[in-house]
Design a protein around this motif. Structure first.
Motif, PDB file in Angstrom:
ATOM      1  N   ASN A  20     -12.956  -6.735  -3.575  1.00  0.00           N
ATOM      2  CA  ASN A  20     -11.635  -6.104  -3.452  1.00  0.00           C
ATOM      3  C   ASN A  20     -10.900  -6.639  -2.223  1.00  0.00           C
ATOM      4  OD1 ASN A  20      -9.553  -4.363  -4.301  1.00  0.00           O
ATOM      5  ND2 ASN A  20     -10.247  -2.740  -2.926  1.00  0.00           N
ATOM      6  N   GLU A  37       0.344   3.005  -3.409  1.00  0.00           N
ATOM      7  CA  GLU A  37      -0.612   4.054  -3.084  1.00  0.00           C
ATOM      8  C   GLU A  37      -1.947   3.928  -3.829  1.00  0.00           C
ATOM      9  OE1 GLU A  37       1.706   7.550  -4.032  1.00  0.00           O
ATOM     10  OE2 GLU A  37       2.387   7.703  -1.953  1.00  0.00           O
ATOM     11  N   PRO A  38      -2.605   2.772  -3.777  1.00  0.00           N
ATOM     12  CA  PRO A  38      -3.920   2.662  -4.427  1.00  0.00           C
ATOM     13  C   PRO A  38      -4.942   3.542  -3.704  1.00  0.00           C
ATOM     14  CG  PRO A  38      -3.499   0.744  -3.052  1.00  0.00           C
ATOM     15  CD  PRO A  38      -2.229   1.529  -3.065  1.00  0.00           C
ATOM     16  N   GLN A  39      -5.900   4.083  -4.464  1.00  0.00           N
ATOM     17  CA  GLN A  39      -6.948   4.901  -3.855  1.00  0.00           C
ATOM     18  C   GLN A  39      -7.876   4.062  -2.992  1.00  0.00           C
ATOM     19  OE1 GLN A  39      -8.963   7.116  -6.907  1.00  0.00           O
ATOM     20  NE2 GLN A  39      -7.188   8.422  -7.348  1.00  0.00           N
ATOM     21  N   ASN A  40      -8.050   2.802  -3.381  1.00  0.00           N
ATOM     22  CA  ASN A  40      -8.937   1.908  -2.633  1.00  0.00           C
ATOM     23  C   ASN A  40      -8.183   0.623  -2.324  1.00  0.00           C
ATOM     24  OD1 ASN A  40     -11.222   0.772  -1.467  1.00  0.00           O
ATOM     25  ND2 ASN A  40     -12.076   0.094  -3.432  1.00  0.00           N
ATOM     26  N   PRO A  41      -7.368   0.615  -1.277  1.00  0.00           N
ATOM     27  CA  PRO A  41      -6.538  -0.565  -0.980  1.00  0.00           C
ATOM     28  C   PRO A  41      -7.396  -1.797  -0.732  1.00  0.00           C
ATOM     29  CG  PRO A  41      -5.844   1.331   0.315  1.00  0.00           C
ATOM     30  CD  PRO A  41      -7.149   1.703  -0.311  1.00  0.00           C
ATOM     31  N   GLU A  52       0.826  -1.205   0.000  1.00  0.00           N
ATOM     32  CA  GLU A  52       0.000   0.000   0.000  1.00  0.00           C
ATOM     33  C   GLU A  52       0.864   1.259   0.000  1.00  0.00           C
ATOM     34  OE1 GLU A  52      -3.424   2.209   2.733  1.00  0.00           O
ATOM     35  OE2 GLU A  52      -3.025   0.053   2.995  1.00  0.00           O
ATOM     36  N   GLU A  97      -8.058  -1.863  -9.912  1.00  0.00           N
ATOM     37  CA  GLU A  97      -8.334  -0.452  -9.670  1.00  0.00           C
ATOM     38  C   GLU A  97      -8.049   0.395 -10.911  1.00  0.00           C
ATOM     39  OE1 GLU A  97      -7.553   1.686  -5.864  1.00  0.00           O
ATOM     40  OE2 GLU A  97      -5.986   2.692  -7.037  1.00  0.00           O
ATOM     41  N   ARG A  98      -6.995   0.064 -11.617  1.00  0.00           N
ATOM     42  CA  ARG A  98      -6.640   0.825 -12.819  1.00  0.00           C
ATOM     43  C   ARG A  98      -7.708   0.673 -13.886  1.00  0.00           C
ATOM     44  NH1 ARG A  98      -0.823   1.685 -15.548  1.00  0.00           N
ATOM     45  NH2 ARG A  98      -1.416   2.029 -17.719  1.00  0.00           N
TER      46      ARG A  98
END
Length: 489
Positions: free
Chosen positions: A350, A317-321, A313, A396-397
């Motif tokens: 997720n 740095e994902p917006q929605n880990p 994480e 996420e991407r």
């Protein structure tokens, strides 16, 4: 293997260095293999360096031509006949390939020499052969020799005929490197060894293309077993301050497999580019030595798995880990993906789901004193866990499928990116420190070959070729995430 600044024969680290490969490859594959037609516009994931990935015969052909070379000291047995056939075939390849690559005529080695390491009457390269469980190229008199009593039979038992051929192709690679002027007395061992690995890969490509009149090599399991042998010849894992550190360095499993793949993919011309600068660029900041008094092994526990995920994480740095679960049933109940234990990713929720006992078993360290084993340890397991996080990054991407052959190789590539990112310490919110240590990359590479899970899609399915899985991982090690998405769209 062969020191480049010595007239002594090659020295194998262990006479049984290849013996682990067959048993491991036969029963450890946890992923399933994707079937169907590839759709990538850049690379066909069902091919190996442009060749179809297929299984089939591997080894000496039933109708093979007889050896063209005589052997000094032979007992006339089958194993010497196999070795003489191998060298004869290797010379058939270089008779044409050498002139194409170096624009000069090829000159075969002067003599082939066989001995039994249990006997007292042999000599090779100025040394007695009693106890010499080995094979090598002698720079002083341009001879190639082998132990028919212990070494070659062991190789044949482990990998069949092709195990013997591979070792002699490497030794002949030293002869080619010296003949062409690529290596000389002052060439570092590290460079000479990886040039020879590369040249052996070029010859093996010729065999895989069905050009040999004596041997065959399938690009599926046959080539996987060859790669297992290359991995087994990695340098031993040493600590900083060890008196042997940096001495007679041959390279890690990742480096040696890479050199072999360069030759297999691009031919002898690729081998000319291997020097200290190229190896240094390939090695980058990857650790080579362990800190003093450390094993480099992080016990596989719930806390350490959480720390690995926390480190991902921080690094990505994902917006929605993704969430982390240790309840295997959560993977069974996933609406849009099948379980891929010991670690699964469910896009619908997720969530990364870990089967901790299975992950712990996968991370069991190989016996450090067993020179026959493939690399195995904590990162065999953690690379699989990281690969599931890389699926979360892809999810996420958006814009890419997670259940395809391209997804499997893209995941392997991104796992390579994540591996390098951990070469510098990462401190998690709980105060734990996560860092890549020497040997971790080799453990990941071994896992890519033996079970394929770190190179699998969201359903745990991988492509048939271990060669392709490792190649995708290396793309990530040497590149970045954008390169992975570009190469495996």
């Amino acid at each position: 293997m062969s020191p480049s600044r010595s007239s002594k024969p090659s020295r194998f680290r262990s006479s049984a260095a290849l013996l682990a490969g067959t048993a491991v490859l036969a029963g450890a594959a946890c992923s399933t293999m994707l079937q169907g037609n590839a759709v990538s516009v850049f690379d066909d994931p069902f091919k190996v360096a442009g060749m179809p990935a297929t299984d089939g015969p591997t080894g000496l052909r039933p109708d093979a031509e007889s050896p063209a070379r005589d052997v000094t000291g032979t007992d006339g047995g089958d194993i010497d006949n196999l070795a003489a056939s191998a060298v004869s075939d290797i010379e058939d390849y270089w008779a044409t390939a050498y002139e194409d690559a170096f624009d000069e005529r090829f000159k075969p080695v002067a003599e082939l020499i066989s001995w039994d390491a249990n006997g007292f009457d042999g000599e090779f390269c100025g040394d007695t052969t009693y106890g010499l469980v080995n094979a090598g190229y002698c720079y002083a008199d341009r001879t190639i020799g082998w132990d028919r009593g212990e070494l070659l039979p062991s190789l044949q038992r482990a990998h069949g005929d092709i195990g013997v051929v591979m070792v002699l192709a490497h030794e002949y690679g030293h002869a080619v490197s010296r003949l062409s002027g690529l290596s000389g007395r002052d060439t570092p061992t590290l460079v000479a060894e990886q040039q020879a690995d590369c040249f052996s890969g070029a010859y093996m490509r010729w065999v895989a293309e069905d050009s040999s009149q004596r041997f065959s090599l399938s690009t599926g399991e046959g080539l996987n077993n060859v790669l297992a042998g290359v991995i087994s010849f990695r340098d031993p894992l040493l600590n900083e301050g060890d008196p042997d550190a940096g001495y007679d360095e041959h390279g890690s499993a990742f480096e040696r497999v890479s050199a072999f793949q360069f030759g297999f993919t691009d031919g002898p011309s690729a081998c000319s580019g291997i020097d200290l600068d190229e190896i240094g660029q390939r090695r980058g900041d990857l650790p080579v030595l362990l800190p003093e008094d450390q094993t480099g092994e992080l016990p596989v526990t719930e806390d350490s798995a959480r720390s690995i995920v926390d480190a991902m994480e921080i690094l990505f740095e994902p917006q929605n880990p993704p969430a982390l679960s240790f309840e295997p049933a959560d993977a069974d109940n996933c609406a849009d993906a099948r379980p891929s234990p010991p670690a699964s990713f469910c896009p619908a929720t997720n969530t990364i789901v870990v089967d901790l006992p299975a992950l712990e078993e996968m991370g069991t360290q190989a016996d450090p004193d067993d020179g026959t084993a493939l690399a195995a340890g904590d990162n065999t397991a953690y690379s699989v866990l990281v690969s599931r996080y890389m699926l979360a990054i892809q999810h996420e991407r958006g814009g890419v499928a997670l259940n395809s052959a391209e997804a499997a190789l893209r995941t392997a590539c991104l796992t390579g990116v994540a591996t390098v990112k951990m070469s510098e310490e990462v401190t998690t919110p709980d105060g734990d420190t996560i860092a890549l240590t020497a040997g971790d990359v080799d453990e990941a590479v071994s896992g890519m070959l033996t079970n394929g899970l770190a190179a699998s899609d969201v359903n745990g399915e991988s492509v048939p070729s271990g060669f392709s899985r490792i190649d995708a991982f290396r793309v990530g090690v040497l590149g970045d995430a954008d390169r992975c998405f570009t190469r495996f769209p």
